[in-house]
Motif scaffolding. Sequence first.
Motif, short mmCIF file in Angstrom:
data_model
loop_
_atom_site.label_atom_id
_atom_site.label_comp_id
_atom_site.label_asym_id
_atom_site.label_seq_id
_atom_site.Cartn_x
_atom_site.Cartn_y
_atom_site.Cartn_z
N LEU A 140 -0.95 7.23 6.35
CA LEU A 140 -1.91 7.84 5.35
C LEU A 140 -1.48 9.17 4.72
O LEU A 140 -1.38 9.40 3.55
CB LEU A 140 -3.12 7.70 5.89
N GLU A 141 -0.63 10.04 5.74
CA GLU A 141 -0.40 11.29 5.23
C GLU A 141 0.81 11.02 4.45
O GLU A 141 1.09 11.68 3.37
CB GLU A 141 -0.03 12.03 6.27
N VAL A 142 1.71 10.13 4.83
CA VAL A 142 3.15 9.69 3.95
C VAL A 142 2.72 9.31 2.63
O VAL A 142 3.24 9.98 1.65
CB VAL A 142 3.72 8.79 4.75
N LEU A 143 1.71 8.61 2.61
CA LEU A 143 1.14 8.07 1.07
C LEU A 143 0.48 9.19 0.42
O LEU A 143 1.08 9.39 -0.72
CB LEU A 143 0.12 7.15 1.45
N ALA A 144 -0.23 10.06 0.98
CA ALA A 144 -0.81 11.06 0.31
C ALA A 144 0.57 12.09 -0.32
O ALA A 144 0.38 12.57 -1.38
CB ALA A 144 -1.74 12.18 1.04
N LEU A 146 3.51 11.21 -1.19
CA LEU A 146 3.92 10.38 -1.93
C LEU A 146 3.38 10.57 -3.30
O LEU A 146 3.94 10.71 -4.33
CB LEU A 146 4.71 8.88 -1.53
N LEU A 147 2.01 10.53 -3.20
CA LEU A 147 1.44 10.53 -4.55
C LEU A 147 1.16 11.94 -5.03
O LEU A 147 1.48 12.01 -6.30
CB LEU A 147 -0.07 10.02 -4.11
N THR A 148 1.50 12.77 -4.30
CA THR A 148 1.58 14.29 -4.58
C THR A 148 2.89 14.58 -5.43
O THR A 148 3.00 15.13 -6.40
CB THR A 148 1.08 15.31 -3.47
N ALA A 149 3.93 14.16 -4.72
CA ALA A 149 5.09 14.41 -5.47
C ALA A 149 5.37 13.55 -6.57
O ALA A 149 6.09 14.05 -7.41
CB ALA A 149 6.27 13.58 -4.38
N ALA A 150 4.69 12.24 -6.74
CA ALA A 150 5.07 11.66 -7.88
C ALA A 150 3.98 12.59 -9.23
O ALA A 150 4.46 12.40 -10.19
CB ALA A 150 4.04 10.26 -7.93
#
Length: 166
Positions: A140-144, A146-150
């Motif tokens: 869940l934290e990795v996905l968050a 990744l979305l922030t980096a995008a």
Amino acid sequence: MTLAFAILAALIVVSAVAAMTLRNLVHCALCLAVAFIGLAGTYLQLGAQFVGLSQVLVYVGAVAILIVFAILLTRSGEPGPGRQFSATALMGVAIALAVFAVLGKVITSSAVAKRGVLPAPQTSVAQLGQKLMTDYILPLEVLALLLTAAMIGAVIIALKEKESAK
């Protein structure tokens, strides 16, 4: 079919068609968000609270807003070409309707459509949330992240394009 389902289905179809046919990209993105909200309402009506709320949070709250930001940050000032009608558009519509009819026939004649109603699952939204926040917190934290980096990458690309256009 209930009245609520018919209203939600009409909302989803109308907003999806509008998202495909409108010329203004911001209007298309907003119609897509309305289609996502209609899908979430359908999930909630079917008793899938977690999927419905996830639909609202992820697709309406993140994806649709990300699309709107990307459109607003990367749009150029010149308007696009006017409405163009292709001679093959009617053939494309006919092929799409034929594919839809074949898929509908296959789905209605399948063994899955003929089986009975499955019993309701015993898992609640609270149990899913507990599992997500304990066992699956790292993904869940990795996905968050990744979305922030995008999002940061989209802003940086948009700023570089605006600086080079000046």
